[in-house]
Design a protein around this motif. Structure first.
Motif, PDB file in Angstrom:
ATOM      1  N   SER A 135     -26.743  21.289  43.311  1.00 55.24           N
ATOM      2  CA  SER A 135     -27.538  22.023  44.297  1.00 55.24           C
ATOM      3  C   SER A 135     -29.026  21.785  44.078  1.00 55.24           C
ATOM      4  O   SER A 135     -29.486  21.612  42.943  1.00 55.24           O
ATOM      5  N   VAL A 136     -29.759  21.777  45.182  1.00 55.86           N
ATOM      6  CA  VAL A 136     -31.223  21.716  45.103  1.00 55.86           C
ATOM      7  C   VAL A 136     -31.849  23.000  45.644  1.00 55.86           C
ATOM      8  O   VAL A 136     -33.056  23.075  45.858  1.00 55.86           O
ATOM      9  N   GLU A 137     -31.031  24.015  45.834  1.00 56.77           N
ATOM     10  CA  GLU A 137     -31.509  25.297  46.338  1.00 56.77           C
ATOM     11  C   GLU A 137     -31.877  26.210  45.166  1.00 56.77           C
ATOM     12  O   GLU A 137     -31.047  26.481  44.293  1.00 56.77           O
ATOM     13  N   LYS A 193     -35.094   5.655  55.463  1.00 50.73           N
ATOM     14  CA  LYS A 193     -34.843   7.037  55.863  1.00 50.73           C
ATOM     15  C   LYS A 193     -35.589   8.002  54.946  1.00 50.73           C
ATOM     16  O   LYS A 193     -36.273   8.928  55.412  1.00 50.73           O
ATOM     17  N   LEU A 194     -35.503   7.780  53.627  1.00 48.69           N
ATOM     18  CA  LEU A 194     -36.115   8.688  52.668  1.00 48.69           C
ATOM     19  C   LEU A 194     -37.639   8.629  52.731  1.00 48.69           C
ATOM     20  O   LEU A 194     -38.307   9.664  52.864  1.00 48.69           O
ATOM     21  N   ILE A 249     -31.887   5.576  43.956  1.00 48.09           N
ATOM     22  CA  ILE A 249     -30.538   5.479  44.539  1.00 48.09           C
ATOM     23  C   ILE A 249     -29.711   4.375  43.898  1.00 48.09           C
ATOM     24  O   ILE A 249     -28.531   4.573  43.585  1.00 48.09           O
ATOM     25  N   PHE A 250     -30.298   3.196  43.666  1.00 49.72           N
ATOM     26  CA  PHE A 250     -29.555   2.143  42.983  1.00 49.72           C
ATOM     27  C   PHE A 250     -29.228   2.552  41.552  1.00 49.72           C
ATOM     28  O   PHE A 250     -28.090   2.401  41.093  1.00 49.72           O
ATOM     29  N   TRP A 280     -28.322  13.578  49.723  1.00 43.48           N
ATOM     30  CA  TRP A 280     -28.730  14.520  48.680  1.00 43.48           C
ATOM     31  C   TRP A 280     -30.230  14.402  48.430  1.00 43.48           C
ATOM     32  O   TRP A 280     -30.934  15.413  48.329  1.00 43.48           O
ATOM     33  N   GLU A 281     -30.736  13.183  48.342  1.00 45.29           N
ATOM     34  CA  GLU A 281     -32.176  13.010  48.117  1.00 45.29           C
ATOM     35  C   GLU A 281     -32.997  13.579  49.269  1.00 45.29           C
ATOM     36  O   GLU A 281     -34.089  14.113  49.055  1.00 45.29           O
TER      37      GLU A 281
END
Length: 329
Positions: A90-92, A203-204, A123-124, A157-158
């Motif tokens: 979680s990132v909350e 996108k990020l 990511i990689f 997620w990122e």
């Protein structure tokens, strides 16, 4: 005299910097509750498991931590079953958890510095952290569909993480860590990189740029010259960690104005047990004279304002300051 922030922007834009941007001086790094609660090894610590289930060790005298991949500790042993074993944390977090980091960001003079958030691993790296480097590279060929799915999952997620960082800290810059090659080659061909990772980063980084982030600084202390067009297309402003094996003068001549190159002082040449001030002076002078003052930021290739052996980073900083006085006179 320009502020550190103004001097960096002049360097990126091909304007009139009045000195070198000295390593990471313009970036004021701010933490966050996820980093604070995600276990990570310190130098000398071994077998520390993070919130993704990845176990890492950081042996004394090495530049950073690396994951352990054996039968017991590898998170994803079969990429086709990644959904069963890869669970995003979680990132909350509550406002109370965010409060000290928000306060730290508020104390930074944004006229002088970029309030900077960092993302490690990228990511990689997260892919090979989860399954091991060999299996990761083989899976691009043998199970591309599953790899695409996992990369999409990590990217989403990122993006959720980025949303929280933007909401609470309003960063001016992002320092993103993702090593894309060895000293002599990229891990993926440009075509494969374009297929698997470029869409995720567009996108990020597009999200960050659309939400007030002015500078994207991406770390890859490696050969990655063949990926520079993709870096530019993704929105990277600074490639940090660029090593001399990349033919930096050629890159500056070809791409200067579209991207700035930060590095050129390979850490292995200055950051070792027998380092001396004379060696640091020689390597800093060599880099500054060779790579010039346009679209270049002198820096060791290590991914942060640090060194493996005490005193090296500070000595490099002092020698860069000397070169500024000489080359910007």
């Amino acid at each position: 005299m320009l502020s550190k922030r103004q001097n960096l922007l002049e360097t990126l834009r091909g304007g009139k910097p009045d000195r070198y941007v000295n390593q990471f001086e313009a970036f004021a790094m701010v933490g966050n509750p996820f980093v604070a609660t995600n276990p990570a090894p310190k130098p000398g610590q071994e077998m520390v498991t993070n919130l993704w289930g990845v176990t890492r060790s950081w042996p004394e005298g090495t530049p950073g931590p690396f994951p352990i991949h054996d039968a017991e500790h590898t998170v994803c042993k079969d990429i086709t079953e990644w959904r069963d074993c890869v669970k995003a944390p979680s990132v909350e977090f509550s406002d109370e958890a965010w409060a000290p980091f928000v306060e730290a960001a508020n104390q930074i003079d944004r006229n002088e510095y970029f309030v900077t958030v960092s993302m490690i691993p990228g990511i990689f790296e997260q892919c090979h952290y989860l399954m091991g480097m060999e299996d990761c590279l083989v899976n691009f060929y043998e199970e591309p569909e599953a790899m695409h799915e996992l990369i999409d999952y990590l990217t989403e997620w990122e993006l959720r993480y980025a949303e929280q960082l933007v909401k609470h800290l309003h960063p001016d810059a992002v320092f993103h860590h993702d090593d894309w090659g060895s000293q002599i080659s990229t891990f993926l061909s440009p075509a494969m990189f374009e297929e698997f990772y470029a869409p995720a980063y567009k996108k990020l980084y597009g999200y960050y740029k659309a939400n007030g982030v002015e500078v994207i600084c991406h770390h890859s202390d490696s050969y990655a010259a063949t990926l520079v067009p993709a870096m530019i297309d993704m929105g990277i402003d600074i490639w940090q960690g660029v090593m001399q094996s990349n033919n930096i003068p050629e890159l500056i001549e070809k791409y200067g104005g579209k991207i700035t190159f930060m590095g050129g002082i390979d850490s292995a040449t200055v950051d070792f047990p027998g380092w001396t001030r004379e060696i640091v002076n020689e390597k800093v002078r060599e880099a500054c004279e060779k790579f010039g003052t346009k679209f270049y930021i002198p820096n060791t290739s290590q991914g942060g304002p640090m060194s493996t052996f005490p005193g090296v980073y500070e000595a490099v900083t002092e020698e860069i300051d000397k070169m500024s006085k000489e080359l910007f006179a």
